[in-house]
Scaffold this active site. Structure first.
Site, mmCIF file in Angstrom:
data_model
loop_
_atom_site.group_PDB
_atom_site.id
_atom_site.type_symbol
_atom_site.label_atom_id
_atom_site.label_comp_id
_atom_site.label_asym_id
_atom_site.label_seq_id
_atom_site.Cartn_x
_atom_site.Cartn_y
_atom_site.Cartn_z
ATOM 1 C CB THR A 37 44.105 -41.904 -23.305
ATOM 2 O OG1 THR A 37 43.389 -40.903 -24.037
ATOM 3 C CG2 THR A 37 45.288 -42.404 -24.099
ATOM 4 C CB CYS A 52 44.731 -33.189 -2.784
ATOM 5 S SG CYS A 52 44.221 -31.881 -1.676
ATOM 6 C CB THR A 72 43.325 -41.735 -29.944
ATOM 7 O OG1 THR A 72 42.274 -40.971 -29.385
ATOM 8 C CG2 THR A 72 44.117 -40.874 -30.899
HETATM 9 N N1 ASP Z 1 38.368 -40.656 -26.959
HETATM 10 C C1 ASP Z 1 39.524 -41.516 -27.061
HETATM 11 C C2 ASP Z 1 39.267 -42.756 -26.227
HETATM 12 O O1 ASP Z 1 39.444 -42.728 -25.041
HETATM 13 C C3 ASP Z 1 40.738 -40.804 -26.595
HETATM 14 C C4 ASP Z 1 42.024 -41.589 -26.692
HETATM 15 O O2 ASP Z 1 42.088 -42.730 -27.014
HETATM 16 O O3 ASP Z 1 43.065 -40.981 -26.414
HETATM 17 O O4 ASP Z 1 38.857 -43.759 -26.759
#
Ligand code: ASP
Length: 346
Positions: free
Chosen positions: A93, A283, A17
């Site tokens: 992410t 957990c 992103t």
């Molecule tokens: N879909 C994206 C990725 O993991 C999400 C992100 O970068 O936050 O490449």
């Protein structure tokens, strides 16, 4: 602590992103190129550092990350290891915690910072978290002690004010800026007005260590999560699969499973056939302790080993790495039980 003008950083852009832009027609986010990304952060020039960049071509959404691309990252870091003081990896992410975990095993003997970061909003967006994450990650990768040694000689994720050991992290939010957590290990640094390092939690620098890269990962494994009502026919079929070499078995609480004789028998047969089964809890905090309840003791008897307080990401990548080393099942089990890169508390 200082970052001298000779300090050099290699910025590796994989995608995610942070480097995306909205398609005006579909509204979906897609990658834009790395030079455009850097134009959004002119502040980077204010660092008294030599910063060089390497970009994946094409950049990827991190859902497309793979063991081959981890090996590619290892190759880039290994071949540039002597040239740079630290590495910053820009990464989506979604699978960042898997990549950080995998690299912590594949880069044996690493004594330089490898800091992964990304963002929840593209770097071109008005309220982006990308700038802050990127600039602080660079500062951390460049940080040196007075004797010239790196402050953080290990693989980490920096995200939203927190520096975390990479193989202890999990993505916990698909919408908050505070998207990662290190549930079973304290954070290594906090970034406020200043960056406060918690040195006793950071891996100590070892001047004698040499970097030994590993490229082979074997992914003939699964993550298998228990739930009440789980059916024997399906489980037996999976456990008997001839190609299956290892299982991350996600159990209840402190490592417990239902006391079905078919389940214990299938698990015993699988371990006897050389499959490595590692018990980790569903957990998000705490550790597996199979001896606590009868529902856990039966798993010990079936030859299942404890994954202690491992994250799913660390357990699966560690198992891929150890099976990739072509070790016999007994040695893999022994290695899974000990900490090889600070991934479990034992
Ligand atoms: N879909 C994206 C990725 O993991 C999400 C992100 O970068 O936050 O490449």
């Amino acid at each position: 602590m200082s970052a001298s003008s000779q300090t050099s950083i290699l910025l590796i852009y994989t995608g995610g992103t942070i480097g995306m832009i909205q398609n005006p027609e579909t509204g979906a986010l897609g990658n834009f190129n790395f030079d455009q990304l850097l134009l959004q952060v002119p502040e980077i020039k204010q660092f008294n550092l030599d910063i060089f960049a390497y970009a994946f071509e094409p950049p990827i959404d991190s859902s497309d990350m793979s063991p081959d691309l981890w090996a590619e990252l290892v190759r880039i870091i290994y071949s540039n290891y002597e040239k740079y003081d630290g590495f910053v990896i820009l990464h989506g992410t979604d699978t960042m915690a898997f990549t950080a975990s995998a690299l912590s095993f594949m880069l044996e003997g690493l004594m330089k910072p490898v800091i992964l970061t990304g963002s929840q909003l593209p770097i071109g967006a008005l309220r982006t978290d990308g700038k802050e994450n990127l600039l602080t990650a660079i500062e951390i990768a460049a940080a040196k002690n007075d004797d010239g040694t790196p402050v953080v000689p290990e693989v980490c994720i920096f995200f939203h004010e927190k520096l975390m050991r990479g193989n202890r992290t999990t993505k916990i939010s698909a919408e908050n800026f505070d998207a990662f957590e290190s549930n079973n290990y304290p954070i290594l640094a906090h970034s406020g007005i200043e960056i406060q390092y918690y040195r006793h939690f950071i891996r100590p620098y070892d001047p004698k260590a040499t970097l030994k890269p590993h490229y082979k990962m074997n992914a003939d494994i699964i993550i298998f999560s228990l739930f009440p009502g789980i059916q024997p026919t399906i489980v037996k079929k999976i456990l008997k699969s001839p190609d299956l070499k290892g299982i991350i078995f996600r159990t209840f609480g402190s490592g417990n499973a239902p006391r079905f004789s078919w389940l214990t028998q299938s698990l015993t047969e699988a371990t006897q056939a050389g499959k490595v089964i590692v018990n980790i809890t569903q957990c998000s905090t705490g550790s597996v302790k199979m001896h606590l309840y009868e529902t856990g003791c039966q798993l010990l008897e079936a030859g299942i080993i404890s994954g202690h307080d491992s994250t799913v990401e660390a357990a699966i990548t560690k198992l891929m790495y150890l099976i990739g080393q072509e070790l016999p099942p007994e040695s893999i089990r022994a290695e899974m039980k000990r900490s090889i890169a600070g991934e479990i508390s034992v």
